[in-house]
Design a protein around this motif. Structure first.
Motif: not given
Length: 213
Positions: A130-135
């Motif tokens: 589960l990738v937390s997206p870039p800002e």
């Protein structure tokens, strides 16, 4: 037999170029680079769609709901051994008016579907990264996408890691915080540069190889 790695995401998985508005070549975008890094023991499947959300219907382009396409996607590519899922940035659009917590919950719903559906259709559950997206970049006000996104999206995107990690821990996923390694382009404050695609592929390859070595 090679392990199948499904990259499920939005325009940054598709490989949208902020410089041209077109698509990066496969050897530039992160799934293609990931294939090169992982080698013949893996088959990397690209499933990126510009504008894709987690579970929410875009009022103009409703077919971009990530939930609707997920089961057909998993079924057509089975057996799937690893899912790399990076979604949530488009949920920050002003039209949805969602909190970071609600967006992470949407990603969690997709995780539940992956687990339930693959258990039924292929007999085992893939590893889920589960990738937390870039800002969202600080120059969003000068982006061609300003209006769809506003300045409030910057701060909300910074809260993604906290809530995505909670979801990952709760659901037994591998948590990956993309914002630790990459930032969006200065061109539009949303989409990745070739260098960011390169770094993302390298970091994800380490996670995958370490998990399966």
């Amino acid at each position: 037999m090679a392990k199948n790695v499904l990259c499920y995401g939005d325009s940054n998985t598709y490989g949208y170029s902020p410089m041209t508005g077109m698509r990066y070549p496969r050897d530039i975008r992160y799934p293609g680079r990931l294939q090169t890094l992982l080698g013949e023991e893996y088959t990397v499947i690209e499933e990126g769609c510009n504008g894709r959300t987690t579970i929410f219907d875009d009022p103009i382009e409703g077919w971009k709901n990530g939930l609707d396409y997920l089961k057909p996607c998993l079924n057509s590519h089975k057996p799937v051994d690893i899912v790399v899922m990076m979604l949530g940035s488009n949920d920050l659009k002003t039209v949805f008016n969602l909190t970071p917590s609600e967006i992470a919950e949407g990603a969690g719903k997709l995780v539940d579907v992956i687990k339930e559906f693959t258990a039924e259709k292929q007999g085992y559950i893939p590893e889920i990264i589960l990738v937390s997206p870039p800002e969202i970049g600080p120059g969003i006000k000068n982006s061609p996408f300003y209006g769809s996104f506003n300045e409030g999206a910057i701060e909300r995107s910074k809260q993604f890691p906290k809530y995505y990690k909670q979801v990952a821990d709760e659901k037994g996923c591998i948590f990956f915080n993309a914002a630790e390694f990459i930032t969006p382009s200065e061109e539009d404050s949303l989409h990745l540069t070739p260098e960011a695609h390169k770094i993302l592929a390298e970091e994800l390859s380490h996670v995958i190889i370490n998990r399966f070595k």
